[in-house]
Design an enzyme around this catalytic site. Structure first.
Site, PDB file in Angstrom:
ATOM      1  N   CYS A 192       0.818  -1.218   0.000  1.00 27.70           N
ATOM      2  CA  CYS A 192       0.000   0.000   0.000  1.00 27.70           C
ATOM      3  C   CYS A 192       0.848   1.263   0.000  1.00 27.70           C
ATOM      4  O   CYS A 192       0.329   2.361  -0.141  1.00 27.70           O
ATOM      5  CB  CYS A 192      -0.973  -0.009   1.174  1.00 27.70           C
ATOM      6  SG  CYS A 192      -2.102  -1.406   1.105  1.00 27.70           S
ATOM      7  N   HIS A 248      -9.853   2.693  -2.165  1.00 28.29           N
ATOM      8  CA  HIS A 248      -8.452   2.293  -2.045  1.00 28.29           C
ATOM      9  C   HIS A 248      -7.993   1.414  -3.197  1.00 28.29           C
ATOM     10  O   HIS A 248      -7.970   0.204  -3.106  1.00 28.29           O
ATOM     11  CB  HIS A 248      -8.272   1.559  -0.703  1.00 28.29           C
ATOM     12  CG  HIS A 248      -6.856   1.241  -0.359  1.00 28.29           C
ATOM     13  ND1 HIS A 248      -5.771   1.904  -0.883  1.00 28.29           N
ATOM     14  CD2 HIS A 248      -6.330   0.299   0.487  1.00 28.29           C
ATOM     15  CE1 HIS A 248      -4.649   1.393  -0.384  1.00 28.29           C
ATOM     16  NE2 HIS A 248      -4.962   0.412   0.442  1.00 28.29           N
TER      17      HIS A 248
END
Lengths: 474, 394
Positions: B83, B338
């Protein structure tokens, strides 16, 4: 003196009430309940767990071999005894073999181990487990249950001496299953009982008692295998044994656990035996094995263990019949909307068998920190290659934190994951099994349990999960 | 003594697609949308970019970017760092420009996740152990370890704790409702968040960020060149990455109420930017609220709250859009969505627009310093990336 020096047992935590099987088909169902291996258990994990129970207080390094008996092996071609030898930490120079295909395989494995010790081996570990399937709506499905037993056979510290044994063999087909059958098949019961079970067992028992000049009155207990409880009771009576002499066949609590049934009954008999007690063990399947054991004074010195009693009352009996079908993969489920697990790598597994089977990590010899999984550079002091193997399987452990995962695909949802801290150092992040969500808390004690992690492409990965500690040893 | 990137490079253009379940949009469309918005924002031609850093977790190699943007045989480097991917792509592009190797570079992050057929992410590569014994733990389960540990340590009743977590989700949805590019653009009542179906207890589905498609891009030049392109460039003040050695999974001194990787990355970035008291000096932040307890713990690791006090700051509205230190003004991962490789640059996009005073109804009053933060992996083995940007030089 050659005989049993220790015993152990395993009964799965989950039990299925037989009335629920009946109800699923609008029928009454038989009485009692059957033990059901969880989806992550099989004959290998159950036998290994019984073997670990058996070895409580014993040194695995002194064992010269391991025999495993089952009719429900994970693999049709690939030994299971070596897997269990890895779990129990046996030496490399040991003899391993699987005994299979007959309901007598458990007693035959015991006899082979007794012979090995008589022939010079120091001690042998014998373990057996079964997880047999009967077709839906049939009597066998209700009769069968899952479980395991284990014995250490040796000549020092014998708690039950083998006085004599006898086997007869006979080509007789009553129950069978070929390589493609999932379920056990059987012929007409009257034929099985009249010409098989009753006749062959009577003949074997009569021969051995006559040879040793013994009568049923000389035995405190008879451990008699029976394909169904009423036939067992009837035959025991025909053989001349009183009801009180007949060891509980475990039908009402566990079910008939195949090759492990008589051995589990023997564990039950040994738990109650006093020095001097004689136990007659009788199995059946294409013939009969009959063994005479006599308990010695040493039986009082056996270190505490769970054995059968420690498992029978520790249970959860709320499972549904459909859950049983799901765990045994007997119904087609909608595939989970999650990524497919990747195929296990045999070299990857091979490099780490000590870790996956024996629950070994490493302990830093420089700073003394145990760590899991295996490391080369120490997580604490960063020393390189100062590690020694260190097992966590017998260490006390508690939950540091946990979660209940409703997203991960599992046949026993929800999945609990926990961070486990071991007494003496070391931490493991792992799945939990056989544990109830509402009993979880930080600080609760857990025990490690050997389980099947997953299967893909017919490759079975075994490893360890944690479960809430439920029992105290007797 | 480590050096600092502060005031060496500047951002002169940015682009960001709408995030969401963009069934009718492919990877190439997302890249084109983000890149061309950035070109236009900087007032440059595509050919002016000399090198690209392409951040993506799941689309391997540098080729997908060049194929989509038709970059003419320029150097493209694909970056993957979970991430932290987008932020690390930006970081490497900054270093390349600061070194003088290139005068202008683009960092572009993208993820096309909704072609997979399932909700959530495939993180089996992170948990993978060659012997096959690794627990099949999902991302929400891994991060939900934080909640009971935090509640227990600070004596917070689990019901109260759940309310604190819901308050974080509520805030981020409220902010996201003001953002036309967010995946979810409406407020969600507290009650609905509290009662949402369990995913990984105690986290319900409303404690989890949305997994979606999206792309974001940034164009970087050296600080001294920035004003040639625009009057309001934004300057890079600090860039930090911290990758953990799984210490938290191996050694019991880690208690799941912190992410040390966040702490170390934060400290490094503050040192570069000369920030001594982040609670006072940081005007606003975009942090990695993958799950609500993550955001709670980030507040403490980044020094926005004292240890054990973040939950009170949450309830007091300290991090609300109109609070003293607004966090996730654009809606955060929770509401903005996301797409892994794009998220870091999306966060930067919001900070950049806020510093330029172009954040519309979400505009924070006169911000000076903005910060972004990402976490990849699991709480006990993570990679974190922190960026600090500012309005002024010096």
């Amino acid at each position: 003196m050659v005989g049993i020096t220790a015993y152990g047992a395993y009964v799965p935590f989950n039990r299925l009430e037989r009335k629920k099987i009946g109800e699923a088909f609008g029928e009454r169902g038989m009485p009692g309940e059957k033990a059901v291996a969880n989806y992550d258990e099989d004959s290998v994990t159950m036998a290994a767990t019984a073997a670990l129970d058996c070895l409580t207080g014993f040194e695995p390094a002194k064992i010269d071999g391991l025999y495993f008996a089952t009719t429900s092996a994970t693999y049709k071609e690939k030994l299971a005894a070596t897997t269990i030898a890895g779990v129990t930490d046996l030496r490399k120079d040991v003899r391993t073999a699987d005994f299979t295909d007959s309901m007598r395989a458990g007693s035959t494995a015991m006899l082979a181990a007794l012979d090995a010790v008589a022939g010079g081996a120091n001690s042998m570990l014998v373990c057996m487990a079964d997880c047999r399937l009967g077709g839906a709506t049939g009597a066998l499905e209700q009769t069968f249950g899952d479980g395991g037993a284990a014995f250490l056979i040796g000549k020092e510290g014998v708690i039950a001496e083998l006085e004599d044994a006898l086997s007869i063999s006979s080509e007789f087909v009553d129950y069978w299953r070929d390589a493609k059958d999932d379920f056990v098949r059987s012929w007409e019961e009257r034929f099985i009982i009249t010409e098989g079970y009753n006749r062959l067992v009577k003949e074997a028992v009569a021969r051995l008692l006559k040879k040793n000049n013994l009568t049923p009155k000389d035995f405190s207990k008879i451990v008699l295998y029976g394909p169904a409880p009423r036939h067992q009771a009837a035959l025991a009576q025909m053989l001349g044994f009183d009801k009180e002499q007949v060891q509980d066949n475990l039908y009402s609590t566990v079910g008939i656990a195949g090759v492990a049934n008589a051995p589990m009954m023997l564990v039950g008999a040994l738990e109650d035996a006093a020095p001097g007690d004689k136990i007659l063990v009788v199995t059946y399947g294409e013939g009969s094995d009959v063994l005479i054991f006599k308990a010695t004074d040493a039986i009082r010195q056996l270190p505490p263990r769970r054995a059968l009693r420690g498992y029978l009352e520790v249970k959860k009996s709320t499972m549904l019949y459909t859950t049983y079908l799901k765990w045994r993969k007997l119904i087609d489920l909608e595939p989970p909307r999650r990524p497919e697990p990747r195929s296990p790598s045999l070299p990857g597994m091979w490099r780490r068998y000590q870790q996956s089977l024996g629950l070994y990590g490493t302990k830093c010899m420089n700073c003394g920190t145990p760590q899991f999984p295996v490391q080369r550079v120490c997580t604490k002091c960063q020393a390189k290659d100062q590690m020694e193997p260190y097992t966590f399987k017998d260490k006390k452990a508690t939950i540091a934190t946990y979660t209940v995962d409703y997203l991960t695909a599992s046949p026993d949802p929800p999945v609990i994951f926990a961070v486990i801290d071991f007494e003496g150092g070391g931490r493991m992040i792992c799945e939990m099994t056989d544990s109830e969500v509402d009993k979880l808390d930080i600080g609760k004690e857990v025990k490690m349990s050997f389980r099947r992690i997953y299967e893909k492409n017919s490759i079975y990965v075994y490893g360890w999960k944690a479960m809430l500690k439920k029992e105290e040893v007797k | 003594m480590a050096g600092s990137i502060a005031d060496k490079v500047a951002i002169i253009g940015m682009g960001c697609t709408r995030f969401g379940e963009r069934w009718d949009t492919g990877l190439e469309d997302l890249l084109v949308e983000a890149a061309y918005e950035a070109y236009e924002d900087a007032g440059i031609e595509p050919k002016d970019i000399e090198a690209y850093w392409f951040g993506t977790c799941f689309s391997i190699s540098s080729l997908p970017m060049a194929l989509a943007l038709k970059t003419q045989f320029k150097p493209v480097t694909r970056i993957e760092n979970l991430c932290g991917t987008g932020t690390d792509a930006f970081r490497n592009a900054c270093y390349a420009v600061a070194s003088g190797a290139y005068d202008m570079a683009m960092a572009i992050g993208v993820e096309k996740l909704k072609d997979s057929g399932f909700s959530g992410l495939d993180i089996s590569d992170i948990t993978y152990r060659p012997d096959g014994t690794a627990p099949d733990i999902t991302a929400p389960a891994a991060f939900s370890f934080l909640a009971p540990a935090y509640f227990k340590k600070y004596g917070i009743d689990p019901k109260k704790g759940k309310e604190v977590l819901a308050r974080i989700a509520w805030k981020n949805h409220k902010n996201g409702s003001l953002n036309p590019k967010a995946q979810y653009r409406k407020e969600v009542p507290m009650e609905q968040i509290l009662k949402s179906p369990m995913i990984a207890a105690p986290l319900g589905v409303m404690d989890c960020s949305g997994i979606c498609d999206g792309s974001a891009a940034a164009i970087i030049v050296r600080a001294e060149d920035a004003k040639k392109y625009r009057s309001d460039p934004v300057y890079v003040k600090g860039l930090a990455v911290s990758t953990g050695p799984e210490a938290g999974g191996l050694y019991p001194d880690y208690d799941f109420t912190t992410l040390r990787e966040t702490y170390f990355a934060g400290q490094d970035a503050y040192r570069q930017a000369g920030i001594k008291n982040p609670r006072q000096e940081v005007s606003m932040a975009e942090v990695h609220d993958c799950f609500t307890p993550t955001e709670l713990i980030i507040y403490e690791d980044l020094g926005f709250s004292e240890r054990g006090k973040a939950w009170q700051d949450v309830l007091n509205g300290f991090f609300d859009l109109d609070g003293p230190l607004p966090v996730n003004p654009d809606g955060g991962l929770k509401s903005f969505g996301h797409p892994i490789g794009a998220s870091g640059i999306r966060m930067l996009y919001e900070m950049y627009k806020q510093l330029q005073g172009k954040a519309g109804p979400r505009q924070i009053k006169n911000p000076k310093v903005g910060m972004t933060h990402n976490i990849g992996g699991m709480p006990w083995k993570a990679v974190t990336a922190v960026t600090i940007i500012g309005k002024e030089l010096g």
